[in-house]
Design an enzyme around this catalytic site. Structure first.
Site, PDB file in Angstrom:
ATOM      1  N   ASP A 123      -0.015   5.059   1.020  1.00 27.86           N
ATOM      2  CA  ASP A 123      -0.200   6.000   2.131  1.00 27.86           C
ATOM      3  C   ASP A 123      -0.186   5.265   3.471  1.00 27.86           C
ATOM      4  O   ASP A 123      -0.954   4.333   3.693  1.00 27.86           O
ATOM      5  CB  ASP A 123      -1.511   6.766   1.966  1.00 27.86           C
ATOM      6  CG  ASP A 123      -1.529   7.629   0.710  1.00 27.86           C
ATOM      7  OD1 ASP A 123      -0.452   8.094   0.301  1.00 27.86           O
ATOM      8  OD2 ASP A 123      -2.616   7.819   0.138  1.00 27.86           O
ATOM      9  N   ASN A 165      -5.369   2.824  -3.300  1.00 28.81           N
ATOM     10  CA  ASN A 165      -6.651   3.483  -3.569  1.00 28.81           C
ATOM     11  C   ASN A 165      -6.396   4.978  -3.585  1.00 28.81           C
ATOM     12  O   ASN A 165      -5.811   5.509  -2.634  1.00 28.81           O
ATOM     13  CB  ASN A 165      -7.677   3.157  -2.473  1.00 28.81           C
ATOM     14  CG  ASN A 165      -8.148   1.722  -2.515  1.00 28.81           C
ATOM     15  OD1 ASN A 165      -8.016   1.033  -3.510  1.00 28.81           O
ATOM     16  ND2 ASN A 165      -8.723   1.274  -1.405  1.00 28.81           N
ATOM     17  N   ASP A 168       0.872  -1.167   0.000  1.00 24.58           N
ATOM     18  CA  ASP A 168       0.000   0.000   0.000  1.00 24.58           C
ATOM     19  C   ASP A 168       0.916   1.226   0.000  1.00 24.58           C
ATOM     20  O   ASP A 168       2.096   1.124   0.357  1.00 24.58           O
ATOM     21  CB  ASP A 168      -0.888  -0.038   1.249  1.00 24.58           C
ATOM     22  CG  ASP A 168      -1.787   1.171   1.357  1.00 24.58           C
ATOM     23  OD1 ASP A 168      -2.410   1.553   0.350  1.00 24.58           O
ATOM     24  OD2 ASP A 168      -1.861   1.752   2.462  1.00 24.58           O
ATOM     25  N   CYS A 185     -16.317  -0.275  -7.527  1.00 22.45           N
ATOM     26  CA  CYS A 185     -15.549  -0.612  -8.728  1.00 22.45           C
ATOM     27  C   CYS A 185     -14.767  -1.908  -8.468  1.00 22.45           C
ATOM     28  O   CYS A 185     -14.545  -2.270  -7.317  1.00 22.45           O
ATOM     29  CB  CYS A 185     -14.600   0.529  -9.081  1.00 22.45           C
ATOM     30  SG  CYS A 185     -13.320   0.775  -7.845  1.00 22.45           S
TER      31      CYS A 185
END
Length: 176
Positions: free
Chosen positions: A10, A55, A8, A101
């Site tokens: 952040d 994301n 990931d 999504c």
């Protein structure tokens, strides 16, 4: 088949919700977390392909444009390259939170697509993140999962917990 280290962004690679930055919406907002350069270099040296899966709902919400996100990622890669650390590829979901999504974590599409593109064996790979959606995406993709940071590891179902990326990288290196 190769092994992959899916990370990931952040809270794993860079600061977020810190004293210096709330969200990374411009390259000037990007501050690497302590030890990240060394950790990624260790993964590179251990033969892992290193991939970012992130994301980025700020695009869908209108806080940032995709060209700015590309600039942020170029700065991140350049900052890491100063230490010899290499990111092999980056996948991001630009859609709003709750848009349902197929690419937004906790769904595994970003991981699976990168694995296909780079011929990665997911069962020999790891997904490391700081939140439950990261762990869920890794589990669904078939990777081992690592929770980083101060969250409760038992609540996420992660395979292992480490305070930060460098401690995880050193632990993994000691096992290779």
């Amino acid at each position: 088949m190769n092994k992959g280290m899916f990370l990931d962004r952040d809270g794993v690679i860079n600061e977020v919700l810190s004293n210096r930055v709330t969200f990374v919406n411009n390259p000037s907002d990007l501050y690497l977390l302590d030890g990240v350069e060394e950790a990624i270099k260790l993964f590179n040296d251990m033969g892992f392909g290193v991939f970012i899966v992130t994301n980025q709902g700020g695009i869908g919400l209108g806080y940032m444009k995709e060209d700015v996100l590309r600039s942020i990622h170029e700065k991140m890669k350049a900052d890491l390259a100063e230490f010899g650390a290499v990111i092999d590829d980056i996948a991001y979901c630009p859609h709003k939170p709750h848009a349902d999504c197929p690419c937004r974590k906790p769904k595994p599409k970003m991981i699976i697509d990168l694995a296909k593109k780079h011929k990665i064996n997911l069962t020999a790979s790891y997904m490391a993140g700081d939140r439950k959606p990261d762990i869920e995406a890794g589990k669904q993709a078939g990777t081992k999962t690592i929770l980083l940071g101060a969250r409760d590891a038992s609540a996420t179902g992660a395979d292992r917990y480490f305070p930060d990326l460098l401690i995880f990288a050193k632990w993994l290196k000691s096992r290779c």
